[in-house]
Motif scaffolding. Structure first.
Motif, PDB file in Angstrom:
ATOM      1  N   ALA A 157       0.825  -1.211   0.000  1.00 51.04           N
ATOM      2  CA  ALA A 157       0.000   0.000   0.000  1.00 51.04           C
ATOM      3  C   ALA A 157       0.856   1.257   0.000  1.00 51.04           C
ATOM      4  O   ALA A 157       0.544   2.245  -0.683  1.00 51.04           O
ATOM      5  N   GLY A 158       1.963   1.220   0.732  1.00 48.39           N
ATOM      6  CA  GLY A 158       2.835   2.381   0.790  1.00 48.39           C
ATOM      7  C   GLY A 158       3.754   2.519  -0.400  1.00 48.39           C
ATOM      8  O   GLY A 158       4.408   3.554  -0.565  1.00 48.39           O
ATOM      9  N   ALA A 159       3.813   1.484  -1.238  1.00 48.56           N
ATOM     10  CA  ALA A 159       4.715   1.499  -2.393  1.00 48.56           C
ATOM     11  C   ALA A 159       4.007   1.826  -3.705  1.00 48.56           C
ATOM     12  O   ALA A 159       4.649   1.970  -4.738  1.00 48.56           O
ATOM     13  N   VAL A 160       2.686   1.948  -3.681  1.00 49.31           N
ATOM     14  CA  VAL A 160       1.927   2.230  -4.898  1.00 49.31           C
ATOM     15  C   VAL A 160       2.190   3.673  -5.342  1.00 49.31           C
ATOM     16  O   VAL A 160       2.120   4.609  -4.542  1.00 49.31           O
ATOM     17  N   THR A 161       2.492   3.832  -6.627  1.00 46.94           N
ATOM     18  CA  THR A 161       2.737   5.169  -7.182  1.00 46.94           C
ATOM     19  C   THR A 161       1.977   5.300  -8.491  1.00 46.94           C
ATOM     20  O   THR A 161       1.263   4.382  -8.921  1.00 46.94           O
ATOM     21  N   ASP A 162       2.182   6.432  -9.159  1.00 40.60           N
ATOM     22  CA  ASP A 162       1.521   6.624 -10.445  1.00 40.60           C
ATOM     23  C   ASP A 162       2.172   5.797 -11.556  1.00 40.60           C
ATOM     24  O   ASP A 162       1.729   5.836 -12.705  1.00 40.60           O
TER      25      ASP A 162
END
Length: 410
Positions: A157-162
């Motif tokens: 969840a903390g690693a999701v980016t655009d």
């Protein structure tokens, strides 16, 4: 103490509202705690398959594609599975293996997410995943121009980016039984414009999934574990209704054509979840699965989940009471919100211990190098089974050292 836990098990079994379903399965005196690898045989399936083979195939032959409903089996059986994973009808198609469906879901998911050259060039993959999921994801990434980012699900969840196109995650870790946060991770992916692809092999039929309620995009799962479909039973693919119009399968077989019997050279996709079909269905295994799913008639998945947690709690309590100190360590989370329907115990002599357990009539399985894995299938496993398994485990560990028996892999 042994009598106390045995008496408690008897009382819990007497009060168990699901205990009556055990009679629907072909079981013997063995304690079968490997339904998370292969579910037990529903007792009525052999007679049903005798009809499929002798009458539908033997007498009707080709007519059975229409008269026996063979042609519509993939979507019909998908609709039988749908309530067990929290999906409305028309979103699940049954067929092919889990591995093939993972490939379809990942490649089609990246196509839904957009061209990787526009920036969404990452596929997040559960680093603890069942190996095949990782293999398939890596191959899909090479084919589609994406790169794989392996992560612990707790970090995703903390690693999701655009740059994230999608994440492929196992709902329940096959080694430890850890239940991942499907609602939270799906929401985090959607907030960043990415898609969620979930592998339900170790959760469907054991606990509520809520595919529709949590907005999952794509999901896959097998049917031979908690769904009791039989060895090699066909898997399934879930395509959320909102994505079906744009679902572009990387395996556009004739069965997913809008006019399959038109035999035209150009491909035109069928409407709805039928786009997930590929080739001719495996009718014998498909219809065995359909018959097996009848054991779920009148069963609420919430009741299954409640019993699963009670069973695993009780088993862990018995293990702590019976097993010599320091011989095993549970790697399955204590918290209910983080636990699937299995208990994994780390044990230095795991291969030999599991072989001896099986010899003594307690069937679990092994994950090398040191994990004893016990699956609890609430429709046919009872509390007396859990107590007996823990007691026999203690006896094996007390009487045997590293020479508990011959090695067995699982």
């Amino acid at each position: 103490m042994s009598e106390s836990y045995a008496e408690r098990a008897q009382a819990l079994d007497t009060a168990d509202e699901l205990a009556k379903h055990r009679a629907k399965f072909a079981l013997d005196e063995v304690v079968y705690l490997d339904g998370n690898s292969l579910g037990a045989l529903p007792a009525h399936v052999p007679a049903r398959m005798a009809d499929v083979i002798t009458r539908q195939w033997g007498e009707l032959r080709i007519r059975s594609w229409d008269e026996s409903g063979w042609w519509t089996a993939p979507e019909r059986i998908g609709d039988r599975i749908a309530p067990l994973v929290g999906a409305a009808a028309g979103q699940i198609v049954v067929g092919d293996s889990t591995s093939v469906n993972v490939f379809k879901a990942v490649v089609a998911g990246t196509r839904l997410a957009g061209d990787p050259r526009d920036g969404r060039d990452e596929i997040l993959v559960d680093a603890t995943t069942f190996p095949t999921d990782g293999y398939i994801a890596e191959s899909a990434a090479r084919l589609t121009g994406h790169r794989i980012v392996p992560l612990d699900p707790a970090e995703m969840a903390g690693a999701v980016t655009d740059r994230t196109a999608l994440a492929l995650v196992n709902h329940v870790d096959y080694r430890t039984g850890r239940l991942q946060d499907l609602p939270g991770l799906t929401a985090a992916l959607h907030e960043a414009g990415a898609l969620a692809v979930w592998d339900l092999c170790h959760s469907a039929g054991a606990l509520p999934v809520g595919l529709d309620a949590h907005g999952v995009d794509l999901a896959v799962g097998c049917t031979y574990k908690y769904l009791n479909g039989g060895p090699g039973a066909p898997a399934y693919l879930y395509v959320a209704e909102r994505h079906q119009g744009r679902f572009d399968s990387p395996l556009p077989g004739w069965n997913s054509h809008a006019d399959p019997f038109g035999m035209t050279p150009g491909y035109r996709a069928a409407e709805g979840a039928l786009r997930g079909r590929v080739g001719t269905p495996d009718i014998l295994s498909m219809l065995a699965l359909e018959a097996a799913l009848e054991v779920w008639d009148g069963v609420e998945i919430e009741a299954v989940r409640a019993k699963s947690l009670a069973l695993t709690d009780f088993f862990l309590e018995c293990v702590r009471a019976y097993v010599p100190a320091g011989r095993v360590e549970s790697v399955t989370p204590e918290a209910h919100a983080e636990r699937g329907s299995q208990v994994a115990l780390r044990c230095a002599e795991a291969p030999a211990v599991m072989a001896e357990l099986i010899r003594r009539g307690v069937v679990g399985d092994l994950r090398r190098p040191d994990i004893l894995r016990f699956g609890f299938t609430p429709l046919y496993v009872g509390f007396a089974d859990a107590e007996r398994a823990a007691r026999v485990l203690a006896e094996v560990l007390a009487s045997e050292g590293s020479s508990a028996g011959s090695s067995q892999d699982g």
